[in-house]
Design a protein around this motif. Structure first.
Motif, PDB file in Angstrom:
ATOM      1  N   LEU A  78       0.806  -1.213   0.000  1.00 32.82           N
ATOM      2  CA  LEU A  78       0.000   0.000   0.000  1.00 32.82           C
ATOM      3  C   LEU A  78       0.844   1.270   0.000  1.00 32.82           C
ATOM      4  N   PHE A  79       2.151   1.138  -0.204  1.00 34.47           N
ATOM      5  CA  PHE A  79       2.997   2.340  -0.218  1.00 34.47           C
ATOM      6  C   PHE A  79       2.934   3.059  -1.558  1.00 34.47           C
ATOM      7  N   SER A  80       2.409   2.390  -2.588  1.00 35.72           N
ATOM      8  CA  SER A  80       2.358   2.983  -3.924  1.00 35.72           C
ATOM      9  C   SER A  80       0.992   2.731  -4.547  1.00 35.72           C
ATOM     10  N   GLU A  81       0.256   3.798  -4.792  1.00 36.74           N
ATOM     11  CA  GLU A  81      -1.053   3.661  -5.433  1.00 36.74           C
ATOM     12  C   GLU A  81      -0.914   3.122  -6.850  1.00 36.74           C
ATOM     13  N   GLU A  82       0.131   3.530  -7.530  1.00 37.34           N
ATOM     14  CA  GLU A  82       0.370   3.040  -8.889  1.00 37.34           C
ATOM     15  C   GLU A  82       0.614   1.537  -8.898  1.00 37.34           C
ATOM     16  N   LEU A  83       1.479   1.072  -7.990  1.00 39.07           N
ATOM     17  CA  LEU A  83       1.769  -0.357  -7.898  1.00 39.07           C
ATOM     18  C   LEU A  83       0.504  -1.140  -7.604  1.00 39.07           C
ATOM     19  N   TYR A  84      -0.335  -0.609  -6.730  1.00 35.04           N
ATOM     20  CA  TYR A  84      -1.583  -1.266  -6.350  1.00 35.04           C
ATOM     21  C   TYR A  84      -2.543  -1.353  -7.535  1.00 35.04           C
ATOM     22  N   LYS A  85      -2.732  -0.252  -8.213  1.00 35.79           N
ATOM     23  CA  LYS A  85      -3.781  -0.186  -9.221  1.00 35.79           C
ATOM     24  C   LYS A  85      -3.403  -0.822 -10.561  1.00 35.79           C
ATOM     25  N   GLU A  86      -2.122  -1.013 -10.801  1.00 33.85           N
ATOM     26  CA  GLU A  86      -1.719  -1.606 -12.078  1.00 33.85           C
ATOM     27  C   GLU A  86      -1.792  -3.129 -12.065  1.00 33.85           C
ATOM     28  N   TRP A  87      -2.105  -3.709 -10.914  1.00 34.21           N
ATOM     29  CA  TRP A  87      -2.286  -5.152 -10.838  1.00 34.21           C
ATOM     30  C   TRP A  87      -3.761  -5.457 -10.581  1.00 34.21           C
ATOM     31  N   SER A  88      -4.297  -6.459 -11.272  1.00 39.88           N
ATOM     32  CA  SER A  88      -5.703  -6.830 -11.102  1.00 39.88           C
ATOM     33  C   SER A  88      -5.815  -8.306 -10.739  1.00 39.88           C
ATOM     34  N   TRP A  89      -6.509  -8.580  -9.642  1.00 39.34           N
ATOM     35  CA  TRP A  89      -6.759  -9.972  -9.257  1.00 39.34           C
ATOM     36  C   TRP A  89      -7.921 -10.536 -10.050  1.00 39.34           C
ATOM     37  N   LYS A 232     -15.361 -14.837  -9.189  1.00 41.09           N
ATOM     38  CA  LYS A 232     -14.438 -14.271 -10.165  1.00 41.09           C
ATOM     39  C   LYS A 232     -14.688 -12.764 -10.248  1.00 41.09           C
ATOM     40  N   TYR A 233     -13.618 -12.018 -10.512  1.00 45.52           N
ATOM     41  CA  TYR A 233     -13.739 -10.571 -10.612  1.00 45.52           C
ATOM     42  C   TYR A 233     -13.920 -10.141 -12.063  1.00 45.52           C
ATOM     43  N   THR A 234     -14.898  -9.302 -12.293  1.00 40.13           N
ATOM     44  CA  THR A 234     -15.082  -8.653 -13.584  1.00 40.13           C
ATOM     45  C   THR A 234     -14.244  -7.375 -13.612  1.00 40.13           C
ATOM     46  N   PRO A 235     -14.050  -6.790 -14.778  1.00 40.86           N
ATOM     47  CA  PRO A 235     -13.347  -5.501 -14.818  1.00 40.86           C
ATOM     48  C   PRO A 235     -14.012  -4.457 -13.922  1.00 40.86           C
ATOM     49  N   GLU A 236     -15.329  -4.534 -13.782  1.00 42.02           N
ATOM     50  CA  GLU A 236     -16.040  -3.593 -12.922  1.00 42.02           C
ATOM     51  C   GLU A 236     -15.705  -3.836 -11.450  1.00 42.02           C
ATOM     52  N   ASP A 237     -15.611  -5.109 -11.086  1.00 40.87           N
ATOM     53  CA  ASP A 237     -15.225  -5.451  -9.714  1.00 40.87           C
ATOM     54  C   ASP A 237     -13.820  -4.938  -9.398  1.00 40.87           C
ATOM     55  N   GLN A 238     -12.915  -5.133 -10.350  1.00 38.72           N
ATOM     56  CA  GLN A 238     -11.531  -4.695 -10.145  1.00 38.72           C
ATOM     57  C   GLN A 238     -11.463  -3.173 -10.006  1.00 38.72           C
ATOM     58  N   ALA A 239     -12.195  -2.477 -10.840  1.00 39.44           N
ATOM     59  CA  ALA A 239     -12.204  -1.009 -10.760  1.00 39.44           C
ATOM     60  C   ALA A 239     -12.783  -0.550  -9.425  1.00 39.44           C
ATOM     61  N   ALA A 240     -13.782  -1.266  -8.935  1.00 33.82           N
ATOM     62  CA  ALA A 240     -14.438  -0.877  -7.682  1.00 33.82           C
ATOM     63  C   ALA A 240     -13.502  -0.990  -6.492  1.00 33.82           C
ATOM     64  N   TYR A 241     -12.737  -2.105  -6.393  1.00 29.99           N
ATOM     65  CA  TYR A 241     -11.849  -2.205  -5.232  1.00 29.99           C
ATOM     66  C   TYR A 241     -10.650  -1.272  -5.372  1.00 29.99           C
ATOM     67  N   LYS A 242     -10.231  -0.999  -6.601  1.00 27.28           N
ATOM     68  CA  LYS A 242      -9.111  -0.077  -6.777  1.00 27.28           C
ATOM     69  C   LYS A 242      -9.490   1.351  -6.376  1.00 27.28           C
ATOM     70  N   GLU A 243     -10.756   1.698  -6.567  1.00 26.66           N
ATOM     71  CA  GLU A 243     -11.224   3.019  -6.158  1.00 26.66           C
ATOM     72  C   GLU A 243     -11.195   3.180  -4.645  1.00 26.66           C
ATOM     73  N   ARG A 244     -11.122   2.056  -3.937  1.00 22.34           N
ATOM     74  CA  ARG A 244     -11.104   2.085  -2.472  1.00 22.34           C
ATOM     75  C   ARG A 244      -9.682   2.128  -1.919  1.00 22.34           C
ATOM     76  N   PHE A 245      -8.710   2.350  -2.773  1.00 23.21           N
ATOM     77  CA  PHE A 245      -7.308   2.280  -2.331  1.00 23.21           C
ATOM     78  C   PHE A 245      -7.046   3.124  -1.093  1.00 23.21           C
ATOM     79  N   GLN A 246      -7.436   4.385  -1.118  1.00 24.58           N
ATOM     80  CA  GLN A 246      -7.138   5.274   0.002  1.00 24.58           C
ATOM     81  C   GLN A 246      -7.834   4.800   1.268  1.00 24.58           C
ATOM     82  N   GLU A 247      -9.070   4.362   1.136  1.00 24.18           N
ATOM     83  CA  GLU A 247      -9.817   3.850   2.285  1.00 24.18           C
ATOM     84  C   GLU A 247      -9.133   2.619   2.876  1.00 24.18           C
TER      85      GLU A 247
END
Length: 549
Positions: A78-89, A232-247
Motif C-alpha cells: 500500500l505504499f504505492s497507489e500506482e503499484l496497487y492499481k496496475e495489478w488486477s486480481w 471471479k472478478y469482472t473488470p467492474e469489480d476490479q475497478a471498484a476495489y481499486k477506487e477504495r485504495f485510500q480507504e
C-alpha cells in the motif's frame, strides 16, 4: 511468468569478503519490500533467497489447491497507489500461481532482481562484538560482512518433514506441502494418503479427491472451518476495489487483524435472536469475518465461545451425513473453542468425504507409528497401502526459520538454544543479545499468526527502515534491546495472551505441535492497530526499550 534467476547476482560474482550495509534474508512479501526501502535510502543491500525465484511462502507452497484466505485486494503493498492499481486480481481469493505472478510483477516493477541472489540459503550469521558487524555465510560459499542482518524468513517456512520413523523406506513418493515440486505430480489413479487436516491439508484434500484412485485422509485434530465464497472478478469489480485504495490504506493497518473488517458487535448488547441473525449474516460472507470481526468476546468468555462454536459446529454437521465422519472431522466445544485454533476456509471440503474413493481415518487415539515400504502403519497394527504420501504436517512456526540456521549473538550465544529454552523477543522486531539483527514474522508480534500478512509485514519493515535511518542520521552504528525492555514486552504480551482462551488450547499457535518447544502464544493478540501504535510510540519516545551506540 518471467524468471528472475538469470538477472540476479550469483555465487562466484566476487562474493567472498563482500561488504554490505544490510543483508536481507528472504525474498517474499517482507524481503522484497525491505530490500526496496533500504535501497531507496542508498544502502548497499542484497537479499539472499533459497528459492530460484521470488515469492517466499508463495514460491514454496505450490501444492494442489494452495490459495489466499485473505482477500486479494487487501493482500497488497500500500505504499504505492500506482503499484496497487496496475495489478488486477482475477478472483476474491487468488491461487498460488497468480500470487507468485503478482510478486514477480512487484519485483519487475521495482527492479529488485538485480539485488537478489537466488538458490542461496543463509547458513550462519555471527555477530562480531569488537566491530559491531555480522558475518553471514551461505550455502554457496559466500561470506558477507554486513552492519545489519534483517530476517524475512517467514512465519510458516520451516516444515516438519521428518516426522515418522521409516520415511526413507517408503517405495512410493513422499511430498511435504510446503516443498511441493515445480514439476507436475501425477496422482491419477493412485492410492494417496494425506496426513493432516489443518488449513493446508484441507486445500489439498478438496482439490485432489476427484483426481486420485483412492484417497485416505489421516485426521488427528478436528478443525472448525468456514466456507469460502470465491467469486471471479469482472473488470467492474476490479475497478471498484481499486477506487477504495485510500480507504483500504487508511483502514486495515488499524483493525484487529489487518483485514478490511473489524469487530462490529457486542454480545451482551444483542438479543439471542439478533446474535443468531448476525452470525448467519457473517457466516454467509464466505470469509474469515466470523472469526476476526464478529464478537470479540469469543476469545474471552467460555459461554460465548461455546455458543459460537456450537453455531459453527452445527453448520459443519449439517453437511456430513455420517455420524462417524462427524466424530472424526468436527470438533466440539469441549475439545476447544472456535477461533482458538487457526480457522481454515474451505470449498466443498466436507462433500469430498461422501465420495466412494475417499476414506477418513482418525489417528487421534490410534496414531501413525511408522512408514513402511508399502505405506503407513498405525498403533493398532493396521497398515494402509499407498503409492503417494502427502504430508500436511505443519511447521515450526515463528521460530523455525531462524533456529535452522546458526545464529550467534553476543558471547557466541546461540539463538536456537535461547529459543529452545524460552521464546522471547522485543516487539517481534529484535532479540536481546543480538545487536543489529532486525526481525519480521517472529514471535510476539501479530505477524507471527494473527494478521493479514502484508499488513503486518509492511508495518514491520517500515519500522525497521525508519530505525536504520535514525541510526544513520544520529551517527550511531549499533542498536540492541535492553534486558529490561524485552522483559517488559514479554510481560505485556503474556498478560494479554493469558486473558484470553487461546493459551488453553493446544495448537501451533502455542508451539504445541513441535515436541519440546517452549509454550507461549506466538502471536501478539492485542491487535494489529494496537501493536502499530506501540511501535510508533517506541520510536517517537527515542527507543527507550533499546540501547544505541
Amino acid at each position: 511468468m518471467t524468471t528472475t534467476t538469470d538477472t540476479a547476482p550469483q555465487a562466484g560474482d566476487n562474493q567472498a569478503g563482500l561488504e554490505l550495509d544490510a543483508v536481507v534474508m528472504g525474498a517474499g512479501v517482507a524481503g522484497l519490500y525491505q530490500l526496496y526501502q533500504l535501497r531507496e535510502q542508498g544502502l548497499r543491500v542484497r537479499a539472499y533467497e533459497e528459492g530460484t525465484g521470488v515469492g517466499g511462502t508463495w514460491y514454496w507452497n505450490r501444492y494442489p489447491g494452495a490459495r489466499f484466505d485473505s482477500e486479494g485486494y487487501i493482500y497488497q503493498y500500500l505504499f504505492s497507489e500506482e503499484l496497487y492499481k496496475e495489478w488486477s486480481w482475477s478472483e476474491k481469493f487468488p491461487g498460488q500461481e497468480e500470487v507468485e505472478s503478482w510478486l514477480q510483477y512487484v519485483t519487475d516493477k521495482l527492479d529488485l532482481a538485480k539485488d537478489i541472489q537466488f538458490s542461496t540459503r543463509v547458513t550462519s550469521a555471527h555477530f562480531d562484538e569488537d566491530r559491531g558487524r555480522w558475518t553471514i555465510r551461505t550455502s554457496r560459499g559466500d561470506v558477507i560482512d554486513t552492519q545489519f542482518f534483517i530476517t524475512c524468513g517467514g512465519m510458516l517456512s520451516a516444515p516438519q518433514q521428518n516426522v515418522f520413523e521409516g520415511q526413507d523406506t517408503f517405495h512410493g513418493a513422499i511430498f511435504h506441502t510446503s516443498r511441493w515440486p515445480k514439476e507436475p505430480v501425477d496422482l491419477e489413479g493412485k492410492r494417496v494418503g494425506v496426513i493432516g487436516i489443518g488449513a493446508t491439508g484441507i486445500q489439498v484434500i478438496q482439490t485432489i479427491a476427484d483426481k486420485v484412485g483412492h484417497l485416505t485422509v489421516f485426521a488427528r485434530t478436528p478443525q472448525y472451518t468456514l466456507p469460502m465464497k470465491n467469486p471471479k472478478y469482472t473488470p467492474e469489480d476490479q475497478a471498484a476495489y481499486k477506487e477504495r485504495f485510500q480507504e483500504i490504506k487508511e483502514t486495515i493497518p488499524h483493525t484487529f487483524a489487518g483485514f478490511a473488517y473489524d469487530w462490529e458487535y457486542t454480545w451482551e448488547e444483542c438479543t439471542p435472536e439478533k446474535r443468531n441473525e448476525i452470525l448467519e449474516e457473517i457466516y454467509a460472507d464466505g470469509s474469515l469475518k466470523l472469526w476476526l470481526a464478529s464478537f470479540a468476546e469469543i476469545f474471552f468468555y467460555e459461554d460465548i465461545s461455546r455458543a459460537v462454536s456450537e453455531f459453527v459446529r452445527q453448520k459443519m454437521c449439517d453437511r456430513l451425513k455420517d455420524p462417524q465422519l462427524v466424530d472424526i472431522l468436527v470438533p466440539t466445544p469441549d475439545d476447544y473453542g472456535f477461533g482458538t485454533h487457526r480457522v481454515p476456509l474451505e470449498r466443498n471440503y466436507f462433500e469430498v468425504y461422501h465420495r466412494d474413493n475417499v476414506e477418513a481415518v482418525s489417528v487421534r487415539n490410534n496414531k501413525i507409528t511408522e512408514v513402511l515400504p508399502e505405506g503407513l502403519k498405525l498403533a493398532d497394527g493396521t497398515v494402509y497401502e499407498l503409492d503417494v504420501i502427502i504430508m500436511a504436517t505443519g511447521f515450526d512456526a515463528g521460530t523455525g526459520a531462524l533456529k535452522r540456521i546458526d545464529v550467534r549473538g553476543r558471547g557466541g550465544r546461540s539463538l536456537a538454544e535461547d529459543w529452545n529454552t524460552d521464546i522471547r523477543t522485543t516487539m517481534g522486531l529484535m532479540v536481546e543479545g543480538y545487536p543489529n539483527m532486525l526481525t519480521t514474522a517472529v514471535p510476539l508480534a501479530p505477524s507471527a499468526a494473527l494478521c493479514n500478512m502484508t499488513t503486518c509485514l509492511q508495518q514491520q519493515t517500515e519500522w525497521i527502515s525508519e530505525t536504520i535511518k535514525m541510526l544513520r542520521e544520529q551517527g550511531k552504528s549499533v542498536i540492541e534491546p535492553t534486558r529490561e525492555g524485552q522483559d517488559a514486552w514479554v510481560e505485556h504480551h503474556d498478560e494479554l495472551a493469558n486473558a484470553t482462551l487461546v493459551p488453553k488450547t493446544d495448537s501451533w499457535y502455542m508451539g504445541s505441535n513441535v515436541p519440546g518447544k517452549p509454550r507461549r502464544l506466538l502471536s501478539y493478540i492485542g491487535g494489529v492497530g494496537t501493536y502499530r501504535e506501540k511501535c510508533r510510540e517506541e520510536a517517537e519516545a527515542g527507543y527507550p526499550s533499546f540501547r544505541t551506540s
